[in-house]
Design a protein around this motif. Structure first.
Motif, short mmCIF file in Angstrom:
data_model
loop_
_atom_site.label_atom_id
_atom_site.label_comp_id
_atom_site.label_asym_id
_atom_site.label_seq_id
_atom_site.Cartn_x
_atom_site.Cartn_y
_atom_site.Cartn_z
N ALA A 86 0.82 -1.22 -0.10
CA ALA A 86 -0.03 0.10 -0.08
C ALA A 86 0.98 1.26 -0.16
N LEU A 87 2.07 1.29 0.72
CA LEU A 87 2.79 2.26 0.98
C LEU A 87 3.28 2.69 -0.45
N ALA A 88 3.77 1.71 -1.30
CA ALA A 88 4.39 1.80 -2.62
C ALA A 88 3.62 2.30 -3.65
N MET A 89 2.18 1.89 -3.40
CA MET A 89 1.34 2.38 -4.37
C MET A 89 0.84 3.92 -4.14
N VAL A 90 0.86 4.44 -2.83
CA VAL A 90 0.80 5.78 -2.40
C VAL A 90 1.98 6.60 -2.96
N LEU A 91 3.17 5.96 -2.66
CA LEU A 91 4.28 6.63 -3.41
C LEU A 91 4.26 6.96 -5.08
N ALA A 92 3.79 5.73 -5.91
CA ALA A 92 3.79 5.79 -6.95
C ALA A 92 2.69 6.62 -7.42
N PRO A 96 5.40 12.29 -8.19
CA PRO A 96 5.21 12.00 -9.70
C PRO A 96 6.91 12.34 -10.10
N VAL A 97 7.70 11.50 -9.54
CA VAL A 97 9.21 11.49 -9.91
C VAL A 97 9.58 10.07 -10.35
N LEU A 98 10.15 9.92 -11.36
CA LEU A 98 10.54 8.66 -12.04
C LEU A 98 11.53 7.83 -11.16
N ALA A 99 12.34 8.34 -10.43
CA ALA A 99 13.08 7.60 -9.61
C ALA A 99 12.39 7.04 -8.36
N VAL A 100 11.54 7.82 -7.95
CA VAL A 100 10.64 7.33 -6.93
C VAL A 100 9.54 6.50 -7.26
N ALA A 102 10.08 4.15 -9.86
CA ALA A 102 11.03 3.05 -10.17
C ALA A 102 10.93 2.35 -8.41
N LEU A 103 11.34 3.00 -7.42
CA LEU A 103 11.39 2.46 -6.31
C LEU A 103 10.30 1.72 -5.92
N ALA A 104 9.10 2.47 -6.01
CA ALA A 104 7.89 2.00 -5.68
C ALA A 104 7.44 0.78 -6.38
N VAL A 105 7.62 0.60 -7.60
CA VAL A 105 7.57 -0.68 -8.48
C VAL A 105 8.20 -1.80 -8.02
N MET A 110 9.10 -6.77 -3.61
CA MET A 110 9.30 -6.99 -2.46
C MET A 110 8.41 -7.60 -1.73
N ALA A 111 7.07 -6.46 -1.60
CA ALA A 111 5.92 -7.07 -0.83
C ALA A 111 5.38 -8.35 -1.38
N GLY A 112 5.17 -8.39 -2.73
CA GLY A 112 4.55 -9.83 -3.24
C GLY A 112 5.60 -10.96 -2.90
N SER A 113 6.87 -10.79 -2.84
CA SER A 113 7.66 -12.00 -2.21
C SER A 113 7.15 -12.29 -0.80
N VAL A 114 7.20 -11.52 0.25
CA VAL A 114 6.64 -11.72 1.57
C VAL A 114 5.27 -12.41 1.47
#
Length: 410
Positions: A86-92, A96-100, A102-105, A110-114
């Motif tokens: 959820a945090l990753a989705m909110v960041l995405a 609106p910064v490409l590097a951020v 990419a980090l969110a994706v 990471m979350a999917g693995s856990v």
């Protein structure tokens, strides 16, 4: 719970509800990741690279995920993974910064693995062995349903808010998955060893390390593990070859999307019968036909010169993948020791992720060197090779008490 008293319906909401919502969360964003990267200034090549970051995040987190699950338990690992997603989705959506972005994706991977490790470990412990394949096939099927629904759920939000709407839908679904995960009952006991009854977690002693599991189960990883890698490679590649071949023969995107959707639909419809077959006739009864049918469908695909031929090949591929629903998780659950199950499953998922990333790489390499039809043919060969490996090493019958007794005796 005694096998005679067990019912999948009794654990449906806590076991499958989070998976449905989590699948919806990831499905909502999959169609728009590349578009979002392009909107933020990425080139086409860079946008394609951003898409792969979910797989990279999952691949790199599979082994660390075992630490989270072992330390905090399956329930809280599910909650934490949902919150991280959820945090990753909110960041995405909000930065609106490409590097951020990419980090969110990467964080979604990471979350999917856990999440994937924890839900598989939980069901393996909670479900009697004679229901295991049905439970895990249903888990795989429910996840596919969630991923299928995701783009439709996001479509309305995208209409009103643009592509960022998909990430807000994903965040809401991930939060819902975390809330439902709080309803997952804690596992008060774990299996001590095959056929030995139950022991408390506190009395089980220190958990084995990933290194010790890798060493003690090396034979499993280099035999059936190779088969699992091949299954994942073929499955990942089949997602690319249908639209690529549709474009190759001149179909418009709408027709190609419809054919792809129908292939996915037949895939989703047969997950429970596949699990029933595995529980009744053994794992090989599904593992081998799954790879043979997908290999055959991929082999026929380059012969398709119009929509009907592509549809028939795609349906065959979808059917083959559908009957193999849950096979990777079921084999991993069968061979995983207790204690040491999360560590084993982390390595198991690592093998599958290597296949998921390697399959499309082989397709790309052969296509670049020869042709698209040759690349698809190479994938078909992987399917047939996987069928041979699984025929040799997966048990051909169900043994009393443990479906893998026959296989371990090989």
């Amino acid at each position: 719970m005694p096998a005679d008293d067990f019912s999948l319906r009794k654990i449906a909401v806590p076991a499958y509800g989070p998976t449905l919502l989590y699948g919806l969360a990831t499905g909502a964003i999959l169609p728009v990741i590349a578009l979002s990267a392009r909107d933020l200034g990425a080139t086409v090549a860079l946008a394609a690279l951003v898409i792969t970051l979910t797989g990279v995040g999952s691949l790199l987190t599979n082994v660390p995920a075992t630490i989270v699950t072992t330390r905090f338990g399956e329930k809280w690992a599910l909650v934490a993974a949902s919150a991280w997603c959820a945090l990753a989705m909110v960041l995405a959506a909000a930065v609106p910064v490409l590097a951020v972005f990419a980090l969110a994706v990467f964080m979604v991977g990471m979350a999917g693995s856990v999440f994937g490790l924890a839900r598989q470990s939980y069901l393996t412990e909670a479900v009697p062995v004679n229901f295991r394949a049905r439970a895990l096939s249903t888990l795989g099927g429910v996840n596919r349903i969630g991923v299928f629904i995701g783009p439709f759920a996001a479509a309305g939000a995208i209409h009103f808010f643009g592509t960022t709407g998909a990430y807000w839908v994903g965040a809401a679904a991930a939060v819902g998955a975390g809330i439902l995960s709080l309803q997952v009952p804690d596992l008060a006991v774990r299996s001590g060893r095959s056929g030995s009854g139950m022991v408390s977690k506190a009395d089980a002693g220190p958990a084995p390390t990933v290194r010790s599991i890798l060493r003690s189960h090396a034979r499993i990883f280099r035999t059936i593990g190779i088969g699992v890698l091949l299954i994942a490679a073929v499955r990942a590649t089949r997602q690319a070859v249908i639209p690529l071949w549709g474009q190759h023969i001149g179909l418009d995107p709408t027709a190609t999307a419809l054919i792809y959707g129908l292939s996915g639909a037949i895939d989703m419809l047969i997950f429970y019968p596949a699990g029933k077959a595995m529980d009744t006739w053994g794992r090989r009864s599904v593992a081998v036909p799954c790879m043979l049918i997908m290999g055959l469908g991929l082999g026929l695909l380059p012969l398709a010169s119009e929509a009907t031929g592509l549809l028939l090949a795609a349906l065959l591929i979808g059917f083959g993948n559908g009957i193999g629903s849950g096979i990777v998780m079921t084999l991993g659950a069968d061979f995983s020791p207790s204690p040491g199950r999360p560590q084993f499953l982390g390595i198991w998922r690592l093998l599958a992720d290597l296949g998921t990333m390697g399959g499309p790489g082989i397709l790309s390499g052969v296509t670049a060197l020869v042709s698209l039809s040759a690349g698809i043919g190479a994938t078909a060969v992987l399917g047939l090779l996987g069928a041979v490996v699984l025929w040799i090493w997966v048990p051909g019958r169900k043994a009393a008490g443990n479906p893998l007794t026959a296989g371990q005796a090989r």
